[in-house]
Design a protein around this motif. Structure first.
Motif, mmCIF file in Angstrom:
data_model
loop_
_atom_site.group_PDB
_atom_site.id
_atom_site.type_symbol
_atom_site.label_atom_id
_atom_site.label_comp_id
_atom_site.label_asym_id
_atom_site.label_seq_id
_atom_site.Cartn_x
_atom_site.Cartn_y
_atom_site.Cartn_z
ATOM 1 N N VAL A 161 0.859 -1.181 0.000
ATOM 2 C CA VAL A 161 0.000 0.000 0.000
ATOM 3 C C VAL A 161 0.896 1.230 0.000
ATOM 4 C CG1 VAL A 161 -1.893 -1.131 1.211
ATOM 5 C CG2 VAL A 161 -0.101 0.033 2.533
ATOM 6 N N GLN A 162 0.308 2.400 -0.181
ATOM 7 C CA GLN A 162 1.101 3.621 -0.055
ATOM 8 C C GLN A 162 1.524 3.806 1.399
ATOM 9 O OE1 GLN A 162 -0.749 6.387 -3.654
ATOM 10 N NE2 GLN A 162 -1.010 7.001 -1.541
ATOM 11 N N LEU A 163 2.764 4.273 1.582
ATOM 12 C CA LEU A 163 3.297 4.422 2.931
ATOM 13 C C LEU A 163 2.401 5.289 3.805
ATOM 14 C CD1 LEU A 163 5.566 3.987 4.999
ATOM 15 C CD2 LEU A 163 6.770 5.930 3.978
ATOM 16 N N ASP A 164 1.821 6.348 3.230
ATOM 17 C CA ASP A 164 1.032 7.255 4.060
ATOM 18 C C ASP A 164 -0.239 6.607 4.612
ATOM 19 O OD1 ASP A 164 -0.501 7.204 1.765
ATOM 20 O OD2 ASP A 164 -0.508 9.380 1.461
ATOM 21 N N GLU A 165 -0.627 5.422 4.081
ATOM 22 C CA GLU A 165 -1.769 4.714 4.648
ATOM 23 C C GLU A 165 -1.445 4.113 6.011
ATOM 24 O OE1 GLU A 165 -3.880 2.042 2.101
ATOM 25 O OE2 GLU A 165 -3.527 3.255 0.313
ATOM 26 N N LEU A 166 -0.163 4.029 6.340
ATOM 27 C CA LEU A 166 0.269 3.504 7.630
ATOM 28 C C LEU A 166 0.669 4.614 8.595
ATOM 29 C CD1 LEU A 166 2.565 0.607 6.314
ATOM 30 C CD2 LEU A 166 0.138 0.486 6.903
ATOM 31 N N LEU A 167 0.520 5.865 8.148
ATOM 32 C CA LEU A 167 1.002 7.007 8.927
ATOM 33 C C LEU A 167 -0.123 7.956 9.291
ATOM 34 C CD1 LEU A 167 4.110 7.916 6.711
ATOM 35 C CD2 LEU A 167 4.096 6.444 8.753
ATOM 36 N N ASP A 168 0.108 8.710 10.350
ATOM 37 C CA ASP A 168 -0.759 9.853 10.661
ATOM 38 C C ASP A 168 -0.332 11.076 9.871
ATOM 39 O OD1 ASP A 168 -2.748 8.964 12.281
ATOM 40 O OD2 ASP A 168 -1.850 9.631 14.166
ATOM 41 N N ASP A 169 0.981 11.167 9.596
ATOM 42 C CA ASP A 169 1.490 12.350 8.897
ATOM 43 C C ASP A 169 2.841 12.029 8.284
ATOM 44 O OD1 ASP A 169 1.564 14.938 7.968
ATOM 45 O OD2 ASP A 169 2.284 15.809 9.840
ATOM 46 N N CYS A 170 3.105 12.672 7.156
ATOM 47 C CA CYS A 170 4.426 12.630 6.524
ATOM 48 C C CYS A 170 4.700 14.042 6.027
ATOM 49 C CB CYS A 170 4.449 11.629 5.359
ATOM 50 S SG CYS A 170 5.981 11.660 4.388
ATOM 51 N N ARG A 171 5.704 14.687 6.591
ATOM 52 C CA ARG A 171 5.956 16.095 6.281
ATOM 53 C C ARG A 171 7.460 16.340 6.245
ATOM 54 N NH1 ARG A 171 4.985 15.195 11.538
ATOM 55 N NH2 ARG A 171 6.279 16.241 13.096
ATOM 56 N N TYR A 172 7.840 17.426 5.615
ATOM 57 C CA TYR A 172 9.258 17.772 5.647
ATOM 58 C C TYR A 172 9.577 18.469 6.960
ATOM 59 C CZ TYR A 172 7.526 22.320 3.943
ATOM 60 O OH TYR A 172 6.842 23.495 3.787
ATOM 61 N N GLY A 173 10.846 18.497 7.285
ATOM 62 C CA GLY A 173 11.277 19.054 8.559
ATOM 63 C C GLY A 173 11.286 20.577 8.568
ATOM 64 N N LEU A 174 11.975 21.113 9.546
ATOM 65 C CA LEU A 174 11.991 22.552 9.808
ATOM 66 C C LEU A 174 12.672 23.333 8.682
ATOM 67 C CD1 LEU A 174 11.696 24.949 11.844
ATOM 68 C CD2 LEU A 174 13.956 24.305 12.695
#
Length: 403
Positions: free
Chosen positions: A89-102
């Motif tokens: 599956v797409q990785l984000d289906e296992l995540l609450d969030d995927c974002r770049y850092g500061l």
């Protein structure tokens, strides 16, 4: 390209890589050859000495959530099977969030090396450990304060307190924060801000967009840190409270997904193979993924695995972090078995290493490296079914909708 959608779906799209000298007529015959795929979920890979053909029903391509197709030309068959695997599956289906850092907008101001802290005298409450890039990370080693000698000047929580204080007045919020720092005895932090203004950091484009130019916002440490770019090592690290910059991605694991099990997958040779196929070559051997590509990268669907398998993955990753011999092989065996990929682990690891080396040495010895990768694939014709089941509705957006 015909108007009849069903006819388009039944068309067999062929991806052909020519390995050796071929007559033009032989190439044309290869393009025109009917591989007779009856099942619209079937992919055929034909290996010959001079060429390789991957035949894919056009309907399969139309149904894919991503439009990436480069792997049909360049990836070994086992890698294609991984990307098309119904257990992915797409990785984000296992995540609450995927974002770049500061993204600070002024690293020279906000990033402070440990050796300069005593001289500046800034209070510890305004300093948070920061990981800047992959060079500070080591595969299988959690990110702790010992990982870095770099800190970020971070006042967001203090600024939020000042918003509601009645004992601090004068001007806009920026001035009120300065007044509060003076009133509370944080003279060194105030002096550092004023020195930054004297050097013009408050006029940097990103800083100017903020209500308070030195407010980096509510930056929460992620569960897992995932590099944006790779060279030889493909991995992700468990994070113990550190902030990272925008050369790294922040992954927050969904509550119902085991964190150590997903870390096992992200540190497996299988994931390295997927990223080698999924990422983009940016020159100098670097492999990079944008944020949306990281969100969409194929990942083992941990939610459908038996609890026993999840526990075994978590235990293998725990041993991997603790340097137990053979832990990497155990992770790879578990992931390959869970994905239903029938292959020898050592052969798969060797194949992945060859693909990584080919990427890094492309330009100097690409012809040799392609031959080394190709020799690990058997000649002949092979077919396998793909998994295209996904969400019932997919909201696809193209650029024209924003024009």
């Amino acid at each position: 390209k015909c108007e009849d959608e069903e006819e388009r779906r039944q068309n067999k799209t062929k991806f052909i890589r020519v390995r050796d000298t071929m007559d033009v007529d032989d190439i044309l015959d290869t393009v025109a050859f009917d591989y007779g795929l009856d099942d619209d979920r079937e992919i055929l890979v034909q290996n010959r000495e001079a060429y390789r053909t991957v035949a894919v029903p056009q309907g399969t391509l139309m149904d894919k959530e991503t439009k990436k197709v480069r792997h049909y030309l360049t990836a070994p068959q086992k890698f294609i099977e991984l990307l098309e695997n119904p257990m992915m599956v797409q990785l984000d289906e296992l995540l609450d969030d995927c974002r770049y850092g500061l993204k600070s907008g002024a690293n020279d101001f906000f990033y402070i090396e440990e050796e300069n802290l005593s001289q500046l005298g800034i209070d510890e409450r305004f300093l948070t450990p920061l990981v800047k890039w992959i060079k500070q990370m080591e595969k299988g080693v959690p990110l702790t304060e010992e990982t870095t000698n770099l800190y970020v000047f971070h006042l967001h929580n203090y600024i939020e307190e000042v918003r509601t204080r009645d004992d601090v007045r004068g001007g806009d919020l920026t001035q009120r924060v300065k007044n509060a720092l003076r009133k509370d005895g944080y003279d060194n932090a105030l002096a550092y801000i004023e020195e930054g203004e004297a050097q013009g950091y408050d006029d940097n484009y990103t800083c100017k967009q903020r209500n308070v130019w030195f407010d980096l916002g509510d930056v929460e440490p992620a569960d897992i840190v995932h590099p944006k770019g790779f060279k030889y090592r493909v991995f992700a690290s468990r994070n113990e409270g550190l902030i990272v910059n925008d050369r790294l991605y922040c992954l927050d694991v969904a509550p119902d997904v085991d964190e150590e099990a997903i870390l096992a997958y992200l540190n497996s040779t299988v994931y390295q193979a997927v990223v080698e196929t999924w990422g983009r070559n940016e020159g100098r051997g670097m492999l990079e993924m944008m944020t949306y590509e990281t969100q969409q990268v194929p990942a083992l669907n941990l939610r459908v695995l038996d609890d026993e398998v999840i526990e075994e993955l978590a235990e293998a990753y725990h041993d991997f972090e603790n340097g137990v011999e053979g832990a990497q092989d155990r992770i790879d065996k578990l992931v390959l078995a869970a994905a239903g990929i029938d292959t020898d682990v050592e052969e798969f690891q060797e194949l992945t290493m060859q693909v990584t080396n080919r990427r890094n040495e492309r330009g100097m010895s690409s012809e040799i490296m392609v031959e080394e990768v190709d020799t690990l694939e058997e000649l002949g014709t092979h077919t396998f079914e793909v998994g295209v089941d996904g969400p019932e509705e997919q909201d696809n957006t193209d650029l024209s909708q924003f024009m």
